[in-house]
Design a protein around this motif. Sequence first.
Motif, PDB file in Angstrom:
ATOM      1  N   ALA A   1       3.150   5.868  -2.876  1.00  0.00           N
ATOM      2  CA  ALA A   1       4.337   6.565  -3.397  1.00  0.00           C
ATOM      3  C   ALA A   1       4.198   6.867  -4.888  1.00  0.00           C
ATOM      4  O   ALA A   1       4.895   7.745  -5.411  1.00  0.00           O
ATOM      5  N   ALA A   2       3.282   6.143  -5.563  1.00  0.00           N
ATOM      6  CA  ALA A   2       3.038   6.418  -6.985  1.00  0.00           C
ATOM      7  C   ALA A   2       2.060   7.584  -7.150  1.00  0.00           C
ATOM      8  O   ALA A   2       1.667   7.911  -8.272  1.00  0.00           O
ATOM      9  N   GLY A   3       1.624   8.167  -6.030  1.00  0.00           N
ATOM     10  CA  GLY A   3       0.769   9.355  -6.110  1.00  0.00           C
ATOM     11  C   GLY A   3      -0.710   9.058  -5.946  1.00  0.00           C
ATOM     12  O   GLY A   3      -1.552   9.928  -6.207  1.00  0.00           O
ATOM     13  N   CYS A   4      -1.037   7.835  -5.504  1.00  0.00           N
ATOM     14  CA  CYS A   4      -2.447   7.482  -5.316  1.00  0.00           C
ATOM     15  C   CYS A   4      -2.897   7.795  -3.886  1.00  0.00           C
ATOM     16  O   CYS A   4      -2.078   7.824  -2.964  1.00  0.00           O
ATOM     17  N   ALA A   5      -4.206   7.989  -3.729  1.00  0.00           N
ATOM     18  CA  ALA A   5      -4.802   8.068  -2.392  1.00  0.00           C
ATOM     19  C   ALA A   5      -5.196   6.639  -2.029  1.00  0.00           C
ATOM     20  O   ALA A   5      -6.063   6.052  -2.671  1.00  0.00           O
ATOM     21  N   VAL A   6      -4.526   6.063  -1.040  1.00  0.00           N
ATOM     22  CA  VAL A   6      -4.712   4.636  -0.740  1.00  0.00           C
ATOM     23  C   VAL A   6      -5.442   4.462   0.584  1.00  0.00           C
ATOM     24  O   VAL A   6      -5.117   5.125   1.571  1.00  0.00           O
ATOM     25  N   VAL A   7      -6.415   3.556   0.566  1.00  0.00           N
ATOM     26  CA  VAL A   7      -7.029   3.098   1.809  1.00  0.00           C
ATOM     27  C   VAL A   7      -6.635   1.636   1.962  1.00  0.00           C
ATOM     28  O   VAL A   7      -6.802   0.840   1.032  1.00  0.00           O
ATOM     29  N   GLY A   8      -6.084   1.288   3.121  1.00  0.00           N
ATOM     30  CA  GLY A   8      -5.769  -0.114   3.406  1.00  0.00           C
ATOM     31  C   GLY A   8      -6.884  -0.703   4.247  1.00  0.00           C
ATOM     32  O   GLY A   8      -7.418  -0.027   5.134  1.00  0.00           O
ATOM     33  N   ALA A   9      -7.242  -1.950   3.956  1.00  0.00           N
ATOM     34  CA  ALA A   9      -8.268  -2.631   4.753  1.00  0.00           C
ATOM     35  C   ALA A   9      -7.701  -3.963   5.203  1.00  0.00           C
ATOM     36  O   ALA A   9      -7.126  -4.700   4.387  1.00  0.00           O
ATOM     37  N   ASP A  10      -7.860  -4.274   6.471  1.00  0.00           N
ATOM     38  CA  ASP A  10      -7.392  -5.565   6.961  1.00  0.00           C
ATOM     39  C   ASP A  10      -8.228  -5.972   8.177  1.00  0.00           C
ATOM     40  O   ASP A  10      -8.724  -5.116   8.916  1.00  0.00           O
ATOM     41  N   ALA A  11      -8.368  -7.292   8.375  1.00  0.00           N
ATOM     42  CA  ALA A  11      -9.161  -7.805   9.497  1.00  0.00           C
ATOM     43  C   ALA A  11      -8.314  -7.982  10.748  1.00  0.00           C
ATOM     44  O   ALA A  11      -8.829  -8.361  11.799  1.00  0.00           O
ATOM     45  N   SER A  12      -7.013  -7.733  10.642  1.00  0.00           N
ATOM     46  CA  SER A  12      -6.127  -7.903  11.791  1.00  0.00           C
ATOM     47  C   SER A  12      -5.824  -6.549  12.436  1.00  0.00           C
ATOM     48  O   SER A  12      -5.211  -5.681  11.799  1.00  0.00           O
ATOM     49  N   PRO A  13      -6.224  -6.353  13.704  1.00  0.00           N
ATOM     50  CA  PRO A  13      -5.916  -5.078  14.373  1.00  0.00           C
ATOM     51  C   PRO A  13      -4.414  -4.825  14.434  1.00  0.00           C
ATOM     52  O   PRO A  13      -3.972  -3.677  14.351  1.00  0.00           O
ATOM     53  N   GLU A  14      -3.634  -5.892  14.550  1.00  0.00           N
ATOM     54  CA  GLU A  14      -2.179  -5.716  14.646  1.00  0.00           C
ATOM     55  C   GLU A  14      -1.625  -5.177  13.326  1.00  0.00           C
ATOM     56  O   GLU A  14      -0.772  -4.285  13.314  1.00  0.00           O
ATOM     57  N   PHE A  15      -2.108  -5.718  12.209  1.00  0.00           N
ATOM     58  CA  PHE A  15      -1.651  -5.227  10.897  1.00  0.00           C
ATOM     59  C   PHE A  15      -2.140  -3.784  10.657  1.00  0.00           C
ATOM     60  O   PHE A  15      -1.405  -2.960  10.111  1.00  0.00           O
ATOM     61  N   VAL A  16      -3.383  -3.515  11.038  1.00  0.00           N
ATOM     62  CA  VAL A  16      -3.905  -2.153  10.829  1.00  0.00           C
ATOM     63  C   VAL A  16      -3.036  -1.157  11.593  1.00  0.00           C
ATOM     64  O   VAL A  16      -2.653  -0.102  11.071  1.00  0.00           O
ATOM     65  N   ALA A  17      -2.669  -1.511  12.828  1.00  0.00           N
ATOM     66  CA  ALA A  17      -1.801  -0.617  13.619  1.00  0.00           C
ATOM     67  C   ALA A  17      -0.449  -0.444  12.935  1.00  0.00           C
ATOM     68  O   ALA A  17       0.090   0.669  12.866  1.00  0.00           O
ATOM     69  N   ALA A  18       0.103  -1.537  12.385  1.00  0.00           N
ATOM     70  CA  ALA A  18       1.415  -1.458  11.720  1.00  0.00           C
ATOM     71  C   ALA A  18       1.323  -0.599  10.455  1.00  0.00           C
ATOM     72  O   ALA A  18       2.231   0.196  10.167  1.00  0.00           O
ATOM     73  N   ALA A  19       0.223  -0.729   9.713  1.00  0.00           N
ATOM     74  CA  ALA A  19       0.058   0.074   8.490  1.00  0.00           C
ATOM     75  C   ALA A  19      -0.125   1.551   8.851  1.00  0.00           C
ATOM     76  O   ALA A  19       0.418   2.440   8.197  1.00  0.00           O
ATOM     77  N   ARG A  20      -0.889   1.816   9.924  1.00  0.00           N
ATOM     78  CA  ARG A  20      -1.065   3.217  10.353  1.00  0.00           C
ATOM     79  C   ARG A  20       0.263   3.818  10.785  1.00  0.00           C
ATOM     80  O   ARG A  20       0.523   5.008  10.563  1.00  0.00           O
ATOM     81  N   ALA A  21       1.111   2.991  11.399  1.00  0.00           N
ATOM     82  CA  ALA A  21       2.420   3.493  11.847  1.00  0.00           C
ATOM     83  C   ALA A  21       3.288   3.928  10.661  1.00  0.00           C
ATOM     84  O   ALA A  21       4.240   4.685  10.832  1.00  0.00           O
ATOM     85  N   ARG A  22       2.959   3.454   9.458  1.00  0.00           N
ATOM     86  CA  ARG A  22       3.656   3.924   8.246  1.00  0.00           C
ATOM     87  C   ARG A  22       3.011   5.194   7.706  1.00  0.00           C
ATOM     88  O   ARG A  22       3.377   5.658   6.626  1.00  0.00           O
ATOM     89  N   GLY A  23       1.972   5.672   8.369  1.00  0.00           N
ATOM     90  CA  GLY A  23       1.293   6.887   7.910  1.00  0.00           C
ATOM     91  C   GLY A  23       0.163   6.613   6.937  1.00  0.00           C
ATOM     92  O   GLY A  23      -0.359   7.533   6.302  1.00  0.00           O
ATOM     93  N   LEU A  24      -0.244   5.329   6.821  1.00  0.00           N
ATOM     94  CA  LEU A  24      -1.310   4.996   5.868  1.00  0.00           C
ATOM     95  C   LEU A  24      -2.690   5.131   6.503  1.00  0.00           C
ATOM     96  O   LEU A  24      -2.836   4.994   7.724  1.00  0.00           O
TER      97      LEU A  24
ATOM     98  N   ALA B   1       0.851  -1.205   0.000  1.00  0.00           N
ATOM     99  CA  ALA B   1       0.000   0.000   0.000  1.00  0.00           C
ATOM    100  C   ALA B   1       0.883   1.250   0.000  1.00  0.00           C
ATOM    101  O   ALA B   1       0.587   2.242  -0.683  1.00  0.00           O
ATOM    102  N   GLY B   2       1.995   1.199   0.738  1.00  0.00           N
ATOM    103  CA  GLY B   2       2.923   2.329   0.779  1.00  0.00           C
ATOM    104  C   GLY B   2       3.529   2.598  -0.591  1.00  0.00           C
ATOM    105  O   GLY B   2       3.722   3.747  -0.983  1.00  0.00           O
TER     106      GLY B   2
END
Length: 256
Positions: free
Chosen positions: A57-80, A52-53
Amino acid sequence: MSTHAAGQVWDPRAYASNGRFVSELGAPLLDWLAPRAGERVLDLGCGDGDLAGRIAAAGCAVVGADASPEFVAAARARGLDARLVDGHALPFHGEFDAVFSNAALHWMKRDPDAVLAGVARALRPGGRFVAEMGAAGNVASIRAAVYDALTRRGLDAVGADRWYFPTAAEYRSRLEGAGFAVARIESFPRPTPLPGDVSGWLRTFAQAFLEVVPESDRQAVLDEVQEALRPRLGSAGLWTADYVRLRFIAIKKDSM
Ligand code: BEZ
């Protein structure tokens, strides 16, 4: 950490060492997506947000979706912008130019048609769904060795199996049923070198099978499966998993 619907708990730190190859090997799928600056893209099953990152980086507005709270937290920590979402009940309506998904759809076994209906709903007419998942025959020898070890113990391997690996023909028909025109779909073997041994792979990716084994017997199961697979997958101490991929591009029809 809790166990989620796919019978898995994802630990982002362990995943970064044992599972990073999943997004590394998913990178060619980005060429299929061909993201264009300004597009709005949903990454379904975004994991820790590595791919997703790259789309962002290619200039898209990205929304990430995941069923794992741990992964969602890790993706948010990248600023997503990552959302905790069950792939069977996607809450989006006509807002994405593309839905992207790497190595996630095979965890959504309960109702694949509900997943596809949600993807179709999320896309604007003419939007594209670009994805890769395990295909029929994926990790077949690993799955068979696990089935053997569980069945020998009188355990229900079928009931513990959370993996959905369809044929290209089956998935094409589901995509068409959900209102997509399939532009391209292919299935191909992709023998996959592992960062460790198959027992490490099982601990990372086969938790639902291990859950039904009494804790005191789990190491024995892991050892047994590993020894059964060594001649086929572990020659010279290097382990390779027998992955088979299903990759496709499907376009949401205008009339939906
Ligand atoms: C896969 O990416 O094909 C896969 C990974 C873990 C478990 C099952 C399948």
